[in-house]
Design an enzyme around this catalytic site. Structure first.
Site, PDB file in Angstrom:
ATOM      1  N   ARG A  84      31.763  71.695  53.653  1.00  0.00           N
ATOM      2  CA  ARG A  84      30.868  70.604  53.300  1.00  0.00           C
ATOM      3  C   ARG A  84      31.600  69.258  53.281  1.00  0.00           C
ATOM      4  O   ARG A  84      32.820  69.200  53.389  1.00  0.00           O
ATOM      5  CB  ARG A  84      30.164  70.874  51.974  1.00  0.00           C
TER       6      ARG A  84
ATOM      7  N   ALA B  12      41.204  60.397  54.703  1.00  0.00           N
ATOM      8  CA  ALA B  12      39.738  60.439  54.596  1.00  0.00           C
ATOM      9  C   ALA B  12      39.107  60.175  55.962  1.00  0.00           C
ATOM     10  O   ALA B  12      39.639  59.401  56.757  1.00  0.00           O
ATOM     11  CB  ALA B  12      39.270  59.391  53.584  1.00  0.00           C
ATOM     12  N   GLU B  13      37.974  60.823  56.203  1.00  0.00           N
ATOM     13  CA  GLU B  13      37.289  60.640  57.488  1.00  0.00           C
ATOM     14  C   GLU B  13      36.638  59.254  57.549  1.00  0.00           C
ATOM     15  O   GLU B  13      36.545  58.655  58.612  1.00  0.00           O
ATOM     16  CB  GLU B  13      36.226  61.733  57.678  1.00  0.00           C
TER      17      GLU B  13
ATOM     18  N   ASP C 223      42.824  47.767  39.720  1.00  0.00           N
ATOM     19  CA  ASP C 223      41.983  47.358  40.857  1.00  0.00           C
ATOM     20  C   ASP C 223      42.705  46.603  41.971  1.00  0.00           C
ATOM     21  O   ASP C 223      42.165  46.449  43.055  1.00  0.00           O
ATOM     22  CB  ASP C 223      40.830  46.470  40.360  1.00  0.00           C
TER      23      ASP C 223
ATOM     24  N   ARG D  89      35.043  47.065  42.301  1.00  0.00           N
ATOM     25  CA  ARG D  89      33.749  46.378  42.442  1.00  0.00           C
ATOM     26  C   ARG D  89      33.796  45.294  43.504  1.00  0.00           C
ATOM     27  O   ARG D  89      32.890  45.136  44.292  1.00  0.00           O
ATOM     28  CB  ARG D  89      33.336  45.751  41.104  1.00  0.00           C
TER      29      ARG D  89
ATOM     30  N   ASP E 235      43.022  43.478  42.229  1.00  0.00           N
ATOM     31  CA  ASP E 235      42.085  42.424  42.629  1.00  0.00           C
ATOM     32  C   ASP E 235      42.541  41.017  42.233  1.00  0.00           C
ATOM     33  O   ASP E 235      41.737  40.087  42.226  1.00  0.00           O
ATOM     34  CB  ASP E 235      40.690  42.717  42.046  1.00  0.00           C
TER      35      ASP E 235
ATOM     36  N   ASP F 274      41.775  39.793  35.828  1.00  0.00           N
ATOM     37  CA  ASP F 274      41.219  38.466  36.073  1.00  0.00           C
ATOM     38  C   ASP F 274      40.604  37.821  34.815  1.00  0.00           C
ATOM     39  O   ASP F 274      40.889  36.665  34.491  1.00  0.00           O
ATOM     40  CB  ASP F 274      40.155  38.660  37.173  1.00  0.00           C
TER      41      ASP F 274
ATOM     42  N   THR G   2      46.191  45.780  35.968  1.00  0.00           N
ATOM     43  CA  THR G   2      44.855  46.279  36.313  1.00  0.00           C
ATOM     44  C   THR G   2      44.977  47.225  37.497  1.00  0.00           C
ATOM     45  O   THR G   2      45.750  46.951  38.425  1.00  0.00           O
ATOM     46  CB  THR G   2      43.877  45.119  36.644  1.00  0.00           C
TER      47      THR G   2
ATOM     48  N   GLY H 202      40.550  46.155  30.900  1.00  0.00           N
ATOM     49  CA  GLY H 202      40.743  47.581  31.195  1.00  0.00           C
ATOM     50  C   GLY H 202      42.212  47.952  31.135  1.00  0.00           C
ATOM     51  O   GLY H 202      43.052  47.191  31.588  1.00  0.00           O
TER      52      GLY H 202
ATOM     53  N   ARG I 119      37.753  44.310  25.006  1.00  0.00           N
ATOM     54  CA  ARG I 119      37.058  43.184  25.638  1.00  0.00           C
ATOM     55  C   ARG I 119      36.441  42.415  24.468  1.00  0.00           C
ATOM     56  O   ARG I 119      35.823  43.019  23.598  1.00  0.00           O
ATOM     57  CB  ARG I 119      35.998  43.687  26.613  1.00  0.00           C
TER      58      ARG I 119
HETATM   59  P1  ATP Z   1      39.860  44.570  34.294  1.00  0.00           P
HETATM   60  O1  ATP Z   1      40.246  43.976  35.625  1.00  0.00           O
HETATM   61  O2  ATP Z   1      40.513  45.864  34.084  1.00  0.00           O
HETATM   62  O3  ATP Z   1      38.380  44.589  34.061  1.00  0.00           O
HETATM   63  P2  ATP Z   1      40.029  42.116  32.833  1.00  0.00           P
HETATM   64  O4  ATP Z   1      41.148  41.435  32.187  1.00  0.00           O
HETATM   65  O5  ATP Z   1      39.426  41.428  34.046  1.00  0.00           O
HETATM   66  O6  ATP Z   1      40.458  43.594  33.166  1.00  0.00           O
HETATM   67  P3  ATP Z   1      37.653  41.412  31.280  1.00  0.00           P
HETATM   68  O7  ATP Z   1      36.798  42.254  30.428  1.00  0.00           O
HETATM   69  O8  ATP Z   1      37.017  40.723  32.424  1.00  0.00           O
HETATM   70  O9  ATP Z   1      38.861  42.367  31.768  1.00  0.00           O
HETATM   71  O10 ATP Z   1      38.369  40.295  30.387  1.00  0.00           O
HETATM   72  C1  ATP Z   1      39.055  40.636  29.202  1.00  0.00           C
HETATM   73  C2  ATP Z   1      38.748  39.634  28.108  1.00  0.00           C
HETATM   74  O11 ATP Z   1      39.223  38.327  28.509  1.00  0.00           O
HETATM   75  C3  ATP Z   1      37.279  39.430  27.807  1.00  0.00           C
HETATM   76  O12 ATP Z   1      36.764  40.435  26.963  1.00  0.00           O
HETATM   77  C4  ATP Z   1      37.289  38.058  27.135  1.00  0.00           C
HETATM   78  O13 ATP Z   1      37.689  38.167  25.787  1.00  0.00           O
HETATM   79  C5  ATP Z   1      38.397  37.327  27.905  1.00  0.00           C
HETATM   80  N1  ATP Z   1      37.782  36.468  28.960  1.00  0.00           N
HETATM   81  C6  ATP Z   1      37.241  36.865  30.124  1.00  0.00           C
HETATM   82  N2  ATP Z   1      36.748  35.828  30.829  1.00  0.00           N
HETATM   83  C7  ATP Z   1      36.955  34.723  30.081  1.00  0.00           C
HETATM   84  C8  ATP Z   1      36.667  33.320  30.228  1.00  0.00           C
HETATM   85  N3  ATP Z   1      36.079  32.847  31.329  1.00  0.00           N
HETATM   86  N4  ATP Z   1      37.049  32.500  29.233  1.00  0.00           N
HETATM   87  C9  ATP Z   1      37.660  32.960  28.121  1.00  0.00           C
HETATM   88  N5  ATP Z   1      37.943  34.259  27.927  1.00  0.00           N
HETATM   89  C10 ATP Z   1      37.619  35.138  28.867  1.00  0.00           C
END
Ligand code: ATP
Length: 321
Positions: free
Chosen positions: A162, A186-187, A127, A171, A129, A103, A125, A11, A72
């Site tokens: 409202r 926020a409440e 998030d 997530r 996270d 991640d 990212t 993302g 992705r």
């Molecule tokens: P966001 O947090 O915004 O979702 P992200 O980096 O976690 O970003 P993902 O779609 O989870 O987004 O991962 C991006 C790309 O990384 C995937 O499309 C894939 O190509 C690669 N990837 C994810 N997990 C693995 C894995 N376990 N092994 C190898 N490649 C991976």
């Protein structure tokens, strides 16, 4: 190291451009050649790679999204696709790869590290996270976007007396809801890290209503067990406050990055270059702890376990009485 490359993956997040700029200009400053790979790992497989110059990153720092585009890639997770990605790195004699993403992108980077490549991860990212770092690039901008939406929604919900359930991204990690909820007054705030206490939520809303509050904002992270629809219906039934739903969705991803995100991205991007300049450097994840830019072994960073700090949530509850 003489030749490095940079890609953005997963993302998009505001501030990714500032990070790319810092990597490109930092590398050129230190007399390295730097290549940009388009569309993340998908572009690496397809050989979408071009040399970058100082002017390649002019006029991008203030823009949301990523000038290198992102994707992705399912193919990267197959032996064939992965092999092609490695081939591209070898064909261009790339000695170090900077991966800006979340991640999943880090897990992809770890696979490349296991195949003998040097990978530096930058946390891009919204998030927040990634456990090993206090903050990720894009999080502050997303929080400010949600804050601005809360302001707008309050105006209209006060007029109509409202309530509004505002659904935000998150997530597994509720930080966007928590930070925007606390700073936006926020409440109620619902995050995946904590169980939903419907009685407490309704009690706070009824108390507010009895004190003459004209509106109520309930911030819900998308990963929370109860859906926004069920939440709004239950609140309406139990409190008598007509409650609508607003899903902010991709609005949270866009927009010009805040000064804080640009600063974080610039410092982290330059640290990636500094790490790659060190003799015998292995794969690392760059983060921030307090105000210090830090780095950890990539695998170690990915394996860190999250501990939920309840203090901000408690503060939000106290201040929303
Ligand atoms: P966001 O947090 O915004 O979702 P992200 O980096 O976690 O970003 P993902 O779609 O989870 O987004 O991962 C991006 C790309 O990384 C995937 O499309 C894939 O190509 C690669 N990837 C994810 N997990 C693995 C894995 N376990 N092994 C190898 N490649 C991976």
């Amino acid at each position: 190291m003489k030749r490095i490359a940079v890609l953005t993956s997963g993302g998009d997040a505001p501030g990714m451009n500032a990070a790319i700029r810092a990597v490109v200009r930092g590398a050129i400053y230190h007399k390295m050649e730097v290549f940009g790979i388009e569309r993340g790992y998908e572009g690496l497989i397809n050989g979408n790679i071009d040399k970058m110059e100082v002017c390649s990153v002019s006029d991008i720092m203030q823009r949301g999204g990523t000038c290198l585009k992102t994707a992705r890639s399912k193919r990267f997770m197959t032996p064939e696709g992965f092999g092609k990605a490695v081939e591209t790195l070898e064909r261009y004699e790339i000695e170090g790869l900077v991966v800006i993403g979340g991640d999943g992108s880090y897990r992809g980077g770890l696979e490349l590290a296991k195949a003998g490549k040097t990978v530096i991860g930058l946390p891009g990212t919204i998030d927040n996270d990634l456990v090993y770092t206090d903050f990720t690039i894009g999080f502050d901008t997303a929080v400010n976007t949600v804050l601005s939406a809360i302001g707008n929604i309050r105006d209209t919900s006060s007029s109509h007396e409202r309530g509004t359930v505002i659904e935000v991204m998150g997530r597994r990690c509720g930080d966007i809801a928590l930070y925007a909820g606390l700073t936006g007054g926020a409440e109620s705030i619902l995050i995946p890290e904590e169980p939903v206490d419907m009685d407490a939520i309704c009690e706070t809303l009824i108390q507010g209503k009895n004190r003459g509050k004209m509106h109520s904002v309930i911030l819900r992270a998308e990963g929370v067990e109860i859906s926004s629809e069920e939440l709004a219906e239950t609140i309406t039934q139990r409190t008598g406050i007509d409650t609508k739903i607003v899903v902010l969705a991709y609005i949270q991803r866009g927009g010009s990055p805040t000064a804080r995100d640009r600063m974080l991205a610039s410092r982290m991007g330059y640290r990636a270059v500094e790490l790659l300049l060190q003799e015998g450097m292995t794969s690392k994840a760059v983060g921030i702890k307090g105000d210090e830019i830090v780095s950890y072994d990539l695998e170690e960073a990915l394996n860190m376990k999250k501990t939920h700090d309840k203090s901000l949530m408690n503060l939000a509850k106290i201040l929303s009485i």
